[in-house]
Motif scaffolding. Structure first.
Motif, PDB file in Angstrom:
ATOM      1  N   GLU A   1     -15.726   4.215  14.258  1.00 58.20           N
ATOM      2  CA  GLU A   1     -14.300   4.544  14.364  1.00 58.20           C
ATOM      3  C   GLU A   1     -13.547   4.020  13.153  1.00 58.20           C
ATOM      4  OE1 GLU A   1     -11.005   3.202  17.482  1.00 58.20           O
ATOM      5  OE2 GLU A   1     -12.341   4.730  18.307  1.00 58.20           O
ATOM      6  N   VAL A   2     -12.691   4.876  12.584  1.00 64.31           N
ATOM      7  CA  VAL A   2     -11.900   4.484  11.421  1.00 64.31           C
ATOM      8  C   VAL A   2     -10.434   4.832  11.679  1.00 64.31           C
ATOM      9  CG1 VAL A   2     -13.818   4.796   9.811  1.00 64.31           C
ATOM     10  CG2 VAL A   2     -12.228   6.691  10.228  1.00 64.31           C
ATOM     11  N   PRO A   3      -9.508   4.070  11.089  1.00 61.81           N
ATOM     12  CA  PRO A   3      -8.087   4.402  11.237  1.00 61.81           C
ATOM     13  C   PRO A   3      -7.710   5.585  10.351  1.00 61.81           C
ATOM     14  CG  PRO A   3      -8.345   2.509   9.797  1.00 61.81           C
ATOM     15  CD  PRO A   3      -9.720   2.842  10.309  1.00 61.81           C
ATOM     16  N   THR A   4      -6.863   6.440  10.853  1.00 64.27           N
ATOM     17  CA  THR A   4      -6.303   7.542  10.059  1.00 64.27           C
ATOM     18  C   THR A   4      -4.782   7.408  10.123  1.00 64.27           C
ATOM     19  OG1 THR A   4      -6.409   9.019  11.986  1.00 64.27           O
ATOM     20  CG2 THR A   4      -8.258   9.084  10.461  1.00 64.27           C
ATOM     21  N   VAL A   5      -4.228   6.748   9.137  1.00 64.16           N
ATOM     22  CA  VAL A   5      -2.792   6.465   9.109  1.00 64.16           C
ATOM     23  C   VAL A   5      -2.122   7.379   8.089  1.00 64.16           C
ATOM     24  CG1 VAL A   5      -1.019   4.719   8.744  1.00 64.16           C
ATOM     25  CG2 VAL A   5      -3.211   4.076   9.771  1.00 64.16           C
ATOM     26  N   PHE A   6      -1.159   8.149   8.549  1.00 57.28           N
ATOM     27  CA  PHE A   6      -0.434   9.091   7.709  1.00 57.28           C
ATOM     28  C   PHE A   6       0.952   8.522   7.412  1.00 57.28           C
ATOM     29  CE2 PHE A   6      -3.477  11.317  10.303  1.00 57.28           C
ATOM     30  CZ  PHE A   6      -4.123  12.155   9.401  1.00 57.28           C
ATOM     31  N   ALA A   7       1.397   8.622   6.171  1.00 52.77           N
ATOM     32  CA  ALA A   7       2.690   8.061   5.779  1.00 52.77           C
ATOM     33  C   ALA A   7       3.843   8.695   6.548  1.00 52.77           C
ATOM     34  CB  ALA A   7       2.906   8.240   4.276  1.00 52.77           C
TER      35      ALA A   7
ATOM     36  N   ARG B   1     -10.570  11.315   2.358  1.00 51.27           N
ATOM     37  CA  ARG B   1     -10.062   9.945   2.470  1.00 51.27           C
ATOM     38  C   ARG B   1     -10.563   9.258   3.729  1.00 51.27           C
ATOM     39  NH1 ARG B   1      -3.577  11.129   3.552  1.00 51.27           N
ATOM     40  NH2 ARG B   1      -3.813  13.145   4.577  1.00 51.27           N
ATOM     41  N   TRP B   2     -10.808  10.037   4.774  1.00 53.45           N
ATOM     42  CA  TRP B   2     -11.319   9.457   6.012  1.00 53.45           C
ATOM     43  C   TRP B   2     -12.844   9.406   5.995  1.00 53.45           C
ATOM     44  CZ3 TRP B   2      -6.810   7.936   6.550  1.00 53.45           C
ATOM     45  CH2 TRP B   2      -5.704   8.763   6.511  1.00 53.45           C
ATOM     46  N   SER B   3     -13.479  10.387   5.385  1.00 50.79           N
ATOM     47  CA  SER B   3     -14.937  10.395   5.364  1.00 50.79           C
ATOM     48  C   SER B   3     -15.486   9.215   4.569  1.00 50.79           C
ATOM     49  CB  SER B   3     -15.466  11.715   4.797  1.00 50.79           C
ATOM     50  OG  SER B   3     -15.112  11.885   3.447  1.00 50.79           O
ATOM     51  N   ARG B   4     -14.755   8.748   3.558  1.00 54.19           N
ATOM     52  CA  ARG B   4     -15.214   7.584   2.795  1.00 54.19           C
ATOM     53  C   ARG B   4     -15.205   6.319   3.649  1.00 54.19           C
ATOM     54  NH1 ARG B   4     -15.654   8.894  -2.531  1.00 54.19           N
ATOM     55  NH2 ARG B   4     -14.697  10.895  -3.062  1.00 54.19           N
ATOM     56  N   LEU B   5     -14.194   6.171   4.486  1.00 46.35           N
ATOM     57  CA  LEU B   5     -14.160   5.024   5.384  1.00 46.35           C
ATOM     58  C   LEU B   5     -15.331   5.068   6.366  1.00 46.35           C
ATOM     59  CD1 LEU B   5     -10.332   4.900   6.253  1.00 46.35           C
ATOM     60  CD2 LEU B   5     -11.572   3.507   4.577  1.00 46.35           C
ATOM     61  N   ALA B   6     -15.611   6.250   6.906  1.00 46.02           N
ATOM     62  CA  ALA B   6     -16.734   6.397   7.831  1.00 46.02           C
ATOM     63  C   ALA B   6     -18.058   6.125   7.134  1.00 46.02           C
ATOM     64  CB  ALA B   6     -16.727   7.797   8.441  1.00 46.02           C
ATOM     65  N   ALA B   7     -18.195   6.568   5.877  1.00 43.77           N
ATOM     66  CA  ALA B   7     -19.435   6.345   5.121  1.00 43.77           C
ATOM     67  C   ALA B   7     -19.712   4.858   4.957  1.00 43.77           C
ATOM     68  CB  ALA B   7     -19.341   7.023   3.762  1.00 43.77           C
TER      69      ALA B   7
END
Length: 267
Positions: A198-204, A21-27
């Motif tokens: 840099e990407v946000p990593t927001v956890f519920a 889920r985070w690697s897609r934002l970075a891509a």
């Protein structure tokens, strides 16, 4: 030599929960940084579950994309929802099964640090692209910029100081801009540039952060899988006490990757 006892990469669904889920934002940010023209031929080395391949196929309007990974499980997952112009094969990044100079762009996302000889893989990528072709990659900044992993390993070392050698920030020194610059130069590439992504990593909530560490995919989850239940719970408790929370219980962190690009000067 890196200690790879905990580096398991086989189950695409588990990887998606942990890192995908985070690697897609970075891509997406990486592809924007490259500023490539439409209708190019792309080679994605260490394609994993296909996040970067899918981004370049759609966002960069690629003519064709070939993703290569040594994990059959990841390649199988990548094929499930692949765009029509995107194909995947199982192969080794250090011996790419492609002809010289047949690609316009060769990329690699979040892979180089897991290769025992990253310069060999980058030289193979350079061989695969045409003269003037682009070779580029990005890797997580494990030492400083990957916040949830940094906090995880800090919790681990507090509980088990001897586990510090497994910390990805220590194991993967290539994940720094100056080291990436050297790898690209050693592979004979020119016009080399690096940039942070840099990407946000927001956890519920904390469960959303912790449960992916129970999947067994990658160094940190692999380490968790090796622990006795009491030790695993101790690490969890220390990590839970360390992460910041918003009023709604969510946890907002960031993840930084370092990107690098250079051109093949072969005539």
């Amino acid at each position: 030599m890196n200690d790879q006892r905990c580096d398991v990469w086989a189950a695409g669904d588990a990887y998606e929960q942990y890192m995908g889920r985070w690697s897609r934002l970075a891509a997406e940010k990486f592809a924007t940084w490259l500023k490539c023209a439409d209708d190019l031929r792309w080679l994605d080395v260490g394609c994993g579950t296909g996040a970067l391949s899918t981004v370049v196929s759609t966002q960069c309007r690629a003519r064709t994309v070939l993703g290569i990974d040594r994990s059959e499980g990841f390649v199988g997952s990548a094929r499930v929802a692949a765009p029509v112009s995107t194909h995947f094969i199982v192969a080794d990044a250090r011996a790419l099964p492609v002809r010289d100079g047949m690609w316009d762009v060769a990329v690699s996302g979040l892979t180089l640090n897991f290769l025992p000889e990253p310069t060999v893989a980058v030289a193979e990528m350079a061989r695969a692209v045409r003269p003037g072709g682009l070779v580029a990659a990005y890797v997580w900044d494990y030492a400083e910029g990957m916040s949830f992993l940094r906090r995880f390993w800090d919790a681990v070392v507090e509980v088990h100081p001897s586990a510090g050698a497994l910390d990805e920030g220590r194991r993967f020194p290539v994940c720094r801009p100056e080291r990436l610059q050297k790898v690209w130069a050693d592979a004979g590439l020119v016009d080399v540039a690096t940039a942070p992504i840099e990407v946000p990593t927001v956890f519920a909530d904390f469960a959303d952060l912790w449960e992916p560490f129970l999947t067994g995919q990658g160094p940190a989850p692999g380490y968790v899988a090796s622990l006795a239940p009491a030790d695993r719970d101790h690490v969890r408790d220390v990590l839970e006490a360390a992460v910041p929370r918003r009023p709604d219980g969510s946890i907002a962190l960031t993840a930084r990757a370092w990107a690098v690009r250079g051109r093949n000067q072969s005539a």
